[in-house]
Enzyme design. Structure first.
Site, PDB file in Angstrom:
ATOM      1  N   GLU A 101      40.679  21.715  21.922  1.00 21.22           N
ATOM      2  CA  GLU A 101      40.635  22.260  22.763  1.00 21.22           C
ATOM      3  C   GLU A 101      41.849  21.601  24.398  1.00 21.22           C
ATOM      4  O   GLU A 101      41.579  20.551  24.981  1.00 21.22           O
ATOM      5  CB  GLU A 101      39.538  22.488  24.067  1.00 21.22           C
ATOM      6  N   HIS A 103      45.313  21.378  25.843  1.00 26.28           N
ATOM      7  CA  HIS A 103      46.190  22.240  26.199  1.00 26.28           C
ATOM      8  C   HIS A 103      48.634  22.382  26.711  1.00 26.28           C
ATOM      9  O   HIS A 103      48.022  21.196  27.307  1.00 26.28           O
ATOM     10  CB  HIS A 103      45.966  22.253  28.183  1.00 26.28           C
ATOM     11  N   HIS A 145      37.169  30.033  26.554  1.00 28.55           N
ATOM     12  CA  HIS A 145      37.335  28.988  27.405  1.00 28.55           C
ATOM     13  C   HIS A 145      36.830  29.681  29.277  1.00 28.55           C
ATOM     14  O   HIS A 145      37.119  30.974  28.946  1.00 28.55           O
ATOM     15  CB  HIS A 145      39.011  28.433  27.485  1.00 28.55           C
ATOM     16  N   ASP A 179      40.241  18.296  25.697  1.00 29.96           N
ATOM     17  CA  ASP A 179      40.582  18.712  26.726  1.00 29.96           C
ATOM     18  C   ASP A 179      41.405  18.333  27.618  1.00 29.96           C
ATOM     19  O   ASP A 179      41.776  17.805  28.650  1.00 29.96           O
ATOM     20  CB  ASP A 179      39.190  18.863  27.781  1.00 29.96           C
TER      21      ASP A 179
HETATM   22 MN    MN Z   1      40.170  22.954  28.964  1.00 35.20          MN
END
Ligand code: MN
Length: 319
Positions: A7, A9, A160, A280
């Protein structure tokens, strides 16, 4: 221990406005810093990965991306551009990066076709969908052709969080609870449960749905889903108890949850093959996430599964 994270980005110049509009209420200088990190595929991202022992990061657009685009034809084009942008970045670091497709879910045939292009031509390992698209959830029957294509490609969908369509009454006038603190957790777990209770997993039993944030509290709730759902006279009966689908069709990641209690709950509820490491990035600290898993009170065979072996299995990653 070497890890795969999924996850993680990035953003493109064209999709930066969509992300800024949905950004949590962070001070402007912090937002600018996060955006700069998301544009970078070089030194800074690789250094963060190294600090956590991540050798492969599966990259995805920071949401909502084209799912917030009112013009569906433009969404199709922007999604394609974003995927090409990512493919070019992966080509420069082929041992360190993989990709999740960004899809224009407003247009189901186009979304299915773009998923197939990304998997078969660009070598991507699945897709990430940022919750509902204009208030339409993935249990809507219009998505059946999309699920058919996902099953045929044997590739996972990472569900998500995104903002609620309408702010729930209970959260109004309580800014502390909106977005990642609590709102997204309820929104995203509810979205997954819509798929479950509408029978999507009976129709498409091989679907692999990945949910972040240690499962958005669902691993904690299996017994209660089964016991309460059994009392309801449903018009849409399921073949199995709800917990069966949570254990068969759901995978969870450790993104944004560096705490042994939910980690042990997820492993206990879902099994050792169902929990995958993630950070994340750049919203969370990679080094903190890496240290958390390295020190977690689990044996090293399970740690290896969570760190990388489960990710290799779920995404059919070739090394
Ligand atoms: Mn995220």
């Amino acid at each position: 221990m070497n890890k795969i994270a999924l996850e993680e980005h990035f953003i493109t110049p064209a999709l930066e406005p969509h992300m800024r509009a949905a950004m949590p209420a962070v001070p402007p200088e912090n937002a600018q810093h996060l955006i700069e990190l998301m544009h970078d595929f070089g030194e800074r991202r690789l250094a963060a990965m190294d600090s956590a022992g991540i050798d492969i990061a599966v990259l995805s657009i920071s949401g909502p991306g084209v799912q917030a685009e009112a013009d569906a034809r433009l969404a199709v084009k922007l999604a394609r551009d974003a995927n090409d942008h990512l493919a070019a970045a992966i080509q420069k670091q082929p041992t360190r990066y993989r990709g999740f497709a960004h899809l224009p879910m407003q247009d189901v045939p186009e979304a299915a076709a773009e998923l197939e292009r990304c998997v078969t031509e660009l070598g991507f390992v699945g897709c990430m969908v940022n919750g509902h698209t204009g208030g339409i959830y993935l249990d809507d029957r219009r998505y059946d052709p999309f699920w058919e294509r996902m099953e045929a490609l044997d590739t996972p969908l990472y569900l998500h969080p995104t903002d609620s369509v309408v702010m729930p009454h209970v959260l109004q006038d309580c800014p502390e609870l909106v977005k990642p603190t609590w709102e997204w957790n309820f929104e995203t777990s509810s979205h997954f449960l819509r798929l479950l209770f509408s029978g999507v997993f009976d129709r498409y039993p091989k679907l692999k749905i990945i949910v972040g944030h240690m499962g958005e509290t669902m691993p904690y709730h299996l017994w209660r889903f089964d016991s309460r759902a059994a009392l309801i006279d449903r018009k849409r009966p399921l073949k199995e108890a709800p917990s069966f689908y949570l254990r068969r069709n759901m995978f969870v990641t450790t993104s944004g949850q560096c705490d042994n209690v939910p980690l042990l709950a997820a492993l206990s509820a879902l099994g050792n093959d169902r929990v995958l490491f993630s950070v994340d990035y750049p919203y969370e600290d990679s080094a903190v996430a890496g240290r958390f898993l390295d020190a977690a009170p689990i044996d090293d065979a399970i740690r290896a599964k969570v760190s990388r072996l489960n990710a290799i299995e779920v995404m059919n990653i070739e090394q």
